[in-house]
Write a protein that holds these residues in place. Structure first.
Motif, PDB file in Angstrom:
ATOM      1  N   PRO A   1       0.818  -1.225   0.000  1.00  8.09           N
ATOM      2  CA  PRO A   1       0.000   0.000   0.000  1.00  8.09           C
ATOM      3  C   PRO A   1       0.854   1.278   0.000  1.00  8.09           C
ATOM      4  N   ASP A   2       0.419   2.268  -0.753  1.00  7.74           N
ATOM      5  CA  ASP A   2       1.140   3.551  -0.830  1.00  7.74           C
ATOM      6  C   ASP A   2       1.292   4.201   0.540  1.00  7.74           C
ATOM      7  N   GLN A   3       0.314   3.977   1.415  1.00  8.00           N
ATOM      8  CA  GLN A   3       0.344   4.610   2.748  1.00  8.00           C
ATOM      9  C   GLN A   3       1.585   4.208   3.549  1.00  8.00           C
ATOM     10  N   LEU A   4       2.170   3.039   3.212  1.00  6.21           N
ATOM     11  CA  LEU A   4       3.386   2.608   3.905  1.00  6.21           C
ATOM     12  C   LEU A   4       4.642   3.191   3.262  1.00  6.21           C
ATOM     13  N   LYS A   5       4.472   3.800   2.074  1.00  7.90           N
ATOM     14  CA  LYS A   5       5.631   4.376   1.372  1.00  7.90           C
ATOM     15  C   LYS A   5       5.704   5.893   1.552  1.00  7.90           C
ATOM     16  N   ASP A   6       4.563   6.505   1.840  1.00  7.49           N
ATOM     17  CA  ASP A   6       4.562   7.963   2.005  1.00  7.49           C
ATOM     18  C   ASP A   6       4.555   8.339   3.492  1.00  7.49           C
ATOM     19  N   THR A   7       4.081   9.528   3.809  1.00  6.81           N
ATOM     20  CA  THR A   7       4.151  10.002   5.206  1.00  6.81           C
ATOM     21  C   THR A   7       2.830   9.834   5.969  1.00  6.81           C
ATOM     22  N   THR A   8       1.930   8.988   5.446  1.00  5.67           N
ATOM     23  CA  THR A   8       0.610   8.811   6.075  1.00  5.67           C
ATOM     24  C   THR A   8       0.719   8.542   7.573  1.00  5.67           C
ATOM     25  N   PHE A   9       1.658   7.670   7.960  1.00  3.47           N
ATOM     26  CA  PHE A   9       1.733   7.234   9.360  1.00  3.47           C
ATOM     27  C   PHE A   9       2.853   7.931  10.150  1.00  3.47           C
ATOM     28  N   ALA A  10       3.421   8.988   9.585  1.00  2.82           N
ATOM     29  CA  ALA A  10       4.539   9.674  10.254  1.00  2.82           C
ATOM     30  C   ALA A  10       4.163  10.134  11.657  1.00  2.82           C
ATOM     31  N   GLN A  11       2.965  10.689  11.801  1.00  2.00           N
ATOM     32  CA  GLN A  11       2.531  11.207  13.098  1.00  2.00           C
ATOM     33  C   GLN A  11       2.302  10.071  14.102  1.00  2.00           C
ATOM     34  N   VAL A  12       1.666   8.986  13.642  1.00  2.00           N
ATOM     35  CA  VAL A  12       1.371   7.838  14.523  1.00  2.00           C
ATOM     36  C   VAL A  12       2.669   7.211  15.044  1.00  2.00           C
ATOM     37  N   LEU A  13       3.676   7.177  14.169  1.00  2.00           N
ATOM     38  CA  LEU A  13       4.912   6.467  14.511  1.00  2.00           C
ATOM     39  C   LEU A  13       6.017   7.376  15.036  1.00  2.00           C
ATOM     40  N   LYS A  14       5.694   8.647  15.293  1.00  2.00           N
ATOM     41  CA  LYS A  14       6.761   9.605  15.621  1.00  2.00           C
ATOM     42  C   LYS A  14       7.590   9.184  16.841  1.00  2.00           C
ATOM     43  N   ASP A  15       6.974   8.470  17.812  1.00  2.00           N
ATOM     44  CA  ASP A  15       7.714   8.036  19.006  1.00  2.00           C
ATOM     45  C   ASP A  15       8.044   6.541  18.992  1.00  2.00           C
ATOM     46  N   ASP A  16       7.711   5.875  17.892  1.00  2.00           N
ATOM     47  CA  ASP A  16       7.903   4.415  17.820  1.00  2.00           C
ATOM     48  C   ASP A  16       9.094   4.093  16.910  1.00  2.00           C
ATOM     49  N   THR A  17      10.295   4.122  17.504  1.00  2.00           N
ATOM     50  CA  THR A  17      11.503   3.928  16.693  1.00  2.00           C
ATOM     51  C   THR A  17      11.579   2.522  16.092  1.00  2.00           C
ATOM     52  N   THR A  18      11.076   1.524  16.829  1.00  2.00           N
ATOM     53  CA  THR A  18      11.139   0.138  16.335  1.00  2.00           C
ATOM     54  C   THR A  18      10.335  -0.023  15.054  1.00  2.00           C
ATOM     55  N   THR A  19       9.080   0.431  15.067  1.00  2.00           N
ATOM     56  CA  THR A  19       8.233   0.272  13.877  1.00  2.00           C
ATOM     57  C   THR A  19       8.763   1.118  12.721  1.00  2.00           C
ATOM     58  N   LYS A  20       9.287   2.315  13.024  1.00  2.00           N
ATOM     59  CA  LYS A  20       9.865   3.151  11.958  1.00  2.00           C
ATOM     60  C   LYS A  20      11.046   2.426  11.303  1.00  2.00           C
ATOM     61  N   ARG A  21      11.856   1.763  12.134  1.00  2.00           N
ATOM     62  CA  ARG A  21      13.002   1.014  11.598  1.00  2.00           C
ATOM     63  C   ARG A  21      12.538  -0.146  10.716  1.00  2.00           C
ATOM     64  N   TRP A  22      11.500  -0.869  11.195  1.00  2.00           N
ATOM     65  CA  TRP A  22      10.950  -1.979  10.398  1.00  2.00           C
ATOM     66  C   TRP A  22      10.417  -1.476   9.056  1.00  2.00           C
ATOM     67  N   LEU A  23       9.733  -0.351   9.104  1.00  2.00           N
ATOM     68  CA  LEU A  23       9.121   0.190   7.881  1.00  2.00           C
ATOM     69  C   LEU A  23      10.189   0.606   6.873  1.00  2.00           C
ATOM     70  N   SER A  24      11.248   1.257   7.355  1.00  2.00           N
ATOM     71  CA  SER A  24      12.311   1.665   6.415  1.00  2.00           C
ATOM     72  C   SER A  24      13.052   0.443   5.879  1.00  2.00           C
ATOM     73  N   GLN A  25      13.191  -0.606   6.720  1.00  2.00           N
ATOM     74  CA  GLN A  25      13.829  -1.849   6.271  1.00  2.00           C
ATOM     75  C   GLN A  25      12.974  -2.538   5.208  1.00  2.00           C
ATOM     76  N   LEU A  26      11.658  -2.503   5.391  1.00  2.00           N
ATOM     77  CA  LEU A  26      10.729  -3.088   4.425  1.00  2.00           C
ATOM     78  C   LEU A  26      10.880  -2.391   3.068  1.00  2.00           C
ATOM     79  N   VAL A  27      10.849  -1.064   3.076  1.00  2.00           N
ATOM     80  CA  VAL A  27      10.975  -0.302   1.822  1.00  2.00           C
ATOM     81  C   VAL A  27      12.324  -0.599   1.166  1.00  2.00           C
TER      82      VAL A  27
END
Length: 297
Positions: free
Chosen positions: A252-278
């Motif tokens: 989904p495009d929402q995982l490639k753009d900034t849709t979830f930037a606000q939700v994940l702003k304090d969640d370093t683990t999920t941000k790392r997983w997401l960048s690894q996925l991309v």
């Protein structure tokens, strides 16, 4: 004084233990079972060896299964009351205790006890008693997969747990969706589970379709906890070469753009997983001479 305190503490523990034995005995009698279920479910966190005591005592597991089977008629048509739901969920809480314990887990699986819970996972009624029933049943399966034992995954793959979880992931409450996605995540994190889901395009596409729907829903109603499990599922799928190729088309495009930037702003683990996925999806992309990504083999 300290010695006296220790003696009192030991005496209290012994009284408590006698009560545990009494309640376990009372499970065998329909007249005393309901109260015993309630009391034992309250104590399950504080009595470390409750699971072996339940498993090895005469007639106890049969009594717990009887509680489960007794409410099958209330599932269809859906007439389950709050009282019925609370009572059977106390029985399920004790089974979760047995499922979690290293001494009883293998026997619990060998007896195929999780299968008794699947009719509850099939229910679709949105009333609170049914939602509580589904959530507590998922909790038993969640307790099994949390142990990261190969035998648990091997057992679950012989059952219909994946389609059941996918259906709850699509239409359950947020809490039920979270536990169901956690179960799928744990199955995927096992090599056998990942291979099973990626073995056929039908299996993979069903999982990818539901995850995609969840991302769309999460973009409208964010939940950081649920998103974390969804992202981890996608990241694990990207470890499989064929799934990785397919995800290049359907992530989904929402995982490639900034849709979830606000939700994940304090969640370093999920941000790392997401960048690894991309990153995984960008690396080693196979294209045909015209520059079009090839479909999965």
């Amino acid at each position: 004084m300290l010695a006296t305190g220790a003696a009192v503490s030991t005496a209290l523990a012994q009284v408590d233990r006698e009560k545990i034995y009494q309640w376990i005995n009372e499970l065998s009698s329909p007249e005393t079972r309901e109260n015993a279920l309630l009391e034992l479910s309250k104590k399950r966190e504080s009595v470390p060896d409750l699971a072996p005591m339940l498993w090895h005592s005469c007639g106890t597991i049969a009594a717990l299964l009887q509680e489960i089977v007794n409410i099958y008629p209330s599932i269809n048509p859906p007439t389950l009351t709050a009282h019925q739901s609370n009572r059977v969920c106390n029985a399920l809480a004790l089974l979760q205790c047995v499922a979690s314990h290293p001494e009883t887990r293998s026997a619990f699986l060998a007896a195929h006890i999780p299968l008794f819970l699947y009719p509850f996972l099939h229910t679709v009624s949105k009333t609170r008693p049914f939602e509580y029933l589904r959530l507590t049943s998922l909790g038993v399966i969640g307790a099994l997969v949390k142990t990261d034992e190969q035998e648990v995954i091997n057992f679950l793959l012989t059952t219909e747990i994946i389609p059941l979880c996918l259906r709850i992931m699509e239409s359950g409450s947020e809490l039920s969706k979270t536990v169901a996605t956690f179960i799928l995540q744990k199955i995927l994190l096992d090599d056998t589970g990942l291979a099973y889901i990626c073995q056929t395009y039908e299996r993979f596409s069903h999982v990818a379709m539901i995850l995609g729907k969840m991302v769309l829903q999460l973009s409208k109603e964010p939940s950081a906890r649920l998103l974390k499990h969804v992202v981890r599922c996608y990241l694990r799928l990207s470890d499989n070469p064929r799934a990785r190729e397919a995800l290049r088309q359907c992530l989904p495009d929402q995982l490639k753009d900034t849709t979830f930037a606000q939700v994940l702003k304090d969640d370093t683990t999920t941000k790392r997983w997401l960048s690894q996925l991309v990153k995984n999806l960008q690396e080693g992309q196979i294209t045909d001479p015209r520059g079009i990504p090839l479909p999965p083999q």
